[in-house]
Design an enzyme around this catalytic site. Structure first.
Site, PDB file in Angstrom:
ATOM      1  N   ARG A  46     -18.705  21.727  -7.473  1.00 16.36           N
ATOM      2  CA  ARG A  46     -20.279  21.373  -7.020  1.00 16.36           C
ATOM      3  C   ARG A  46     -19.997  19.908  -6.387  1.00 16.36           C
ATOM      4  NH1 ARG A  46     -24.949  20.694  -9.746  1.00 16.36           N
ATOM      5  NH2 ARG A  46     -23.669  19.367 -11.195  1.00 16.36           N
ATOM      6  N   GLN A  97     -12.259  17.520  -9.659  1.00 16.96           N
ATOM      7  CA  GLN A  97     -13.275  16.920 -10.460  1.00 16.96           C
ATOM      8  C   GLN A  97     -12.998  15.287 -10.447  1.00 16.96           C
ATOM      9  OE1 GLN A  97     -15.757  18.408 -12.032  1.00 16.96           O
ATOM     10  NE2 GLN A  97     -16.375  16.604 -12.865  1.00 16.96           N
ATOM     11  N   CYS A 119      -5.887  10.693   1.858  1.00 13.05           N
ATOM     12  CA  CYS A 119      -6.186  11.511   3.214  1.00 13.05           C
ATOM     13  C   CYS A 119      -5.760  10.572   4.428  1.00 13.05           C
ATOM     14  CB  CYS A 119      -7.904  11.290   3.237  1.00 13.05           C
ATOM     15  SG  CYS A 119      -8.518   9.940   2.610  1.00 13.05           S
ATOM     16  N   GLN A 179     -12.016   3.932   8.386  1.00 14.59           N
ATOM     17  CA  GLN A 179     -12.196   5.145   7.320  1.00 14.59           C
ATOM     18  C   GLN A 179     -13.449   5.357   7.201  1.00 14.59           C
ATOM     19  OE1 GLN A 179      -8.364   4.014   5.039  1.00 14.59           O
ATOM     20  NE2 GLN A 179      -9.475   5.425   3.667  1.00 14.59           N
ATOM     21  N   GLY A 223     -14.880   8.953   2.318  1.00 14.51           N
ATOM     22  CA  GLY A 223     -13.939   8.622   1.527  1.00 14.51           C
ATOM     23  C   GLY A 223     -14.234   8.217   0.101  1.00 14.51           C
ATOM     24  N   GLU A 232      -5.281   1.255  -1.364  1.00 15.71           N
ATOM     25  CA  GLU A 232      -5.290   2.154  -0.129  1.00 15.71           C
ATOM     26  C   GLU A 232      -4.162   1.856   0.835  1.00 15.71           C
ATOM     27  OE1 GLU A 232      -7.251   4.561  -0.285  1.00 15.71           O
ATOM     28  OE2 GLU A 232      -7.685   5.432   1.753  1.00 15.71           O
ATOM     29  N   ARG A 270     -12.991   0.014   6.189  1.00 22.07           N
ATOM     30  CA  ARG A 270     -14.301   1.166   6.097  1.00 22.07           C
ATOM     31  C   ARG A 270     -15.337   1.000   7.080  1.00 22.07           C
ATOM     32  NH1 ARG A 270     -13.612   5.258   3.090  1.00 22.07           N
ATOM     33  NH2 ARG A 270     -13.616   3.915   1.319  1.00 22.07           N
ATOM     34  N   HIS A 285     -11.782  10.233   9.483  1.00 25.83           N
ATOM     35  CA  HIS A 285     -11.069   9.027   9.429  1.00 25.83           C
ATOM     36  C   HIS A 285     -10.298   8.788  10.915  1.00 25.83           C
ATOM     37  CE1 HIS A 285     -12.277   8.251   5.350  1.00 25.83           C
ATOM     38  NE2 HIS A 285     -10.760   8.392   4.890  1.00 25.83           N
TER      39      HIS A 285
HETATM   40  N1  HSE Z   1      -9.467   6.783  -0.588  1.00 25.73           N
HETATM   41  C1  HSE Z   1      -9.914   7.350   0.589  1.00 25.73           C
HETATM   42  C2  HSE Z   1     -10.881   6.613   1.171  1.00 25.73           C
HETATM   43  C3  HSE Z   1     -10.318   8.745   0.487  1.00 25.73           C
HETATM   44  O1  HSE Z   1     -11.579   5.717   0.380  1.00 25.73           O
HETATM   45  O2  HSE Z   1     -11.332   6.657   2.348  1.00 25.73           O
HETATM   46  C4  HSE Z   1      -9.508   9.724  -0.396  1.00 25.73           C
HETATM   47  O3  HSE Z   1      -8.191   9.916  -0.031  1.00 25.73           O
END
Ligand code: HSE
Length: 372
Positions: free
Chosen positions: A11, A73, A135, A162, A166, A242, A268, A275
């Site tokens: 879900r 999950q 990712c 990103q 994410g 990251e 971000r 991304h």
């Molecule tokens: N850690 C990645 C992000 C997403 O925050 O964009 C998952 O791989």
């Protein structure tokens, strides 16, 4: 007899993307699938299930009946259940989207257009934990598959852009709410094309810095009309987790001993689910832009090389163009003025498809091949 597959986290956002892809590719026809839930045990299961109801994702006894478990999950669940399940003697395959088991010496990272041989070898050697990688790492390696295979890359400096996805579904909403907040609050000034743009900018900057009702709970700061050059927690030497994942996971996927340098800043931005990454490649030998473009484009069927001109770039080398597709867009391929052995590359890919769900479902197919 078909393998019994336990699907956990159907879900959630990654789970839903995985479910949809598995339906499209008719993967469920090859398994007897049982859906597990942490919160809705006993409620009706999806149509792909061979059981009518959702099973309890916390029951070691039920999980032990599976030949394969695929979990979307999240890391907390893996932390809680994986060890007790293994300690109970379960010898099935655990396939996971979360990062928990990625760097364990017992796991294999799955990204088969890059490391199918390593995956097969790991299956032969009895590895039971198979994990999708971060990712940005998967998307970067898919973009650079050709030059990496040719062995021409010495190191990669990667700066990421990103998407909100994410962080999760609520983070995507928060980004959109932030956009809406600014528009609603300043609609008159925004819609007045002859209005004072500097006055508008001043008001918006004020909101971004000080408005206590600005939607920012998830990211911790406003993302709309802004960017956040920090993703995840701090590790050593000023890196974020990251950023740290870039090198360790890329090397593990490629079966290298940290000989490929990867580092840069993870940022971000206000994209929704794709991304992007600006890459500086340090090459081991001089390669022309045309040669590099050919290596990139010929590597596998999911790469789209985008011509290095404005029209193609703003149409095809964007999150808007990549989102919801399995295309790995690669463009802005050009030599850098810094040094003849450095190349500039820009790449974009869907964070939920190749960045999360797709490598997992493709691993299931490799497992079936292996068992046939
Ligand atoms: N850690 C990645 C992000 C997403 O925050 O964009 C998952 O791989």
């Amino acid at each position: 007899m078909a393998l019994k597959l336990g699907f956990i986290g159907a879900r959630g956002m990654v789970g839903r993307v995985l479910l949809e892809r598995m339906r499209q590719e008719k993967d469920f026809e090859h398994f007897d699938t049982i859906f597990f839930s942490t919160s809705q045990v006993g409620q009706p299961a999806p149509e792909d299930s061979c059981e009518e109801k959702l099973w309890d994702a916390h029951s070691i006894e039920s999980l032990s009946q599976m030949d394969v478990i695929i979990s979307c999950q999240g890391g907390d669940y893996t932390n809680e259940l994986h060890s007790p399940l293994r300690q109970s003697g379960w010898k099935g395959y655990w396939v996971d989207a979360a990062s928990t088991l990625r760097m364990s010496s017992d796991s294999c990272l799955v990204l088969d257009p890059i490391n199918k041989n390593l995956i097969k070898e790991s299956l032969r050697n009895g590895t039971l934990d198979f994990v999708g990688s971060n990712c940005t790492v998967s998307l970067m390696l898919l973009a650079l598959a050709g030059p990496l295979k040719e062995g021409v890359v010495e190191w990669v400096n990667s700066h990421t852009y990103q998407a909100a996805s994410g962080g999760g579904a609520a983070h995507m909403r928060e980004l959109l709410k932030g956009m809406g907040y600014l528009y609603k609050k300043h609609q008159n000034l925004i819609d007045d094309d002859r209005g004072d743009i500097l006055a508008l900018d001043h008001l918006i900057s004020e909101d971004l810095r000080n408005a206590s009702d600005f939607p920012k709970e998830k990211f911790g700061a406003p993302l709309a009309a802004n960017l956040l050059p920090w993703i995840d927690s701090a590790v050593e030497m000023g890196q974020t987790r990251e950023e740290w994942k870039g090198m360790v996971e890329a090397n593990k996927i490629l079966g290298l001993n940290d000989s490929l340098g990867v580092d840069g800043t993870c940022v971000r931005v206000g994209a929704l689910r794709s991304h992007s990454q600006a890459l500086t490649l340090k090459l081991k030998k001089s390669v022309s832009a045309d040669e590099l473009e050919k290596m990139i484009g010929d590597a596998h069927e999911w790469v789209d090389v985008v011509a290095n001109n404005k029209e193609a770039t703003i149409k095809d080398l964007t999150p808007a163009a990549a989102s919801g597709t399995l295309r790995i867009k690669v463009g802005r391929i050009r030599p850098m003025k810094l040094s003849p052995d450095m190349m500039n590359v820009f790449t974009v890919g869907d964070q939920l498809l190749w960045g999360a769900a797709e490598p997992l479902r493709r691993f299931l197919r490799i497992l079936l091949e292996d068992k046939a």
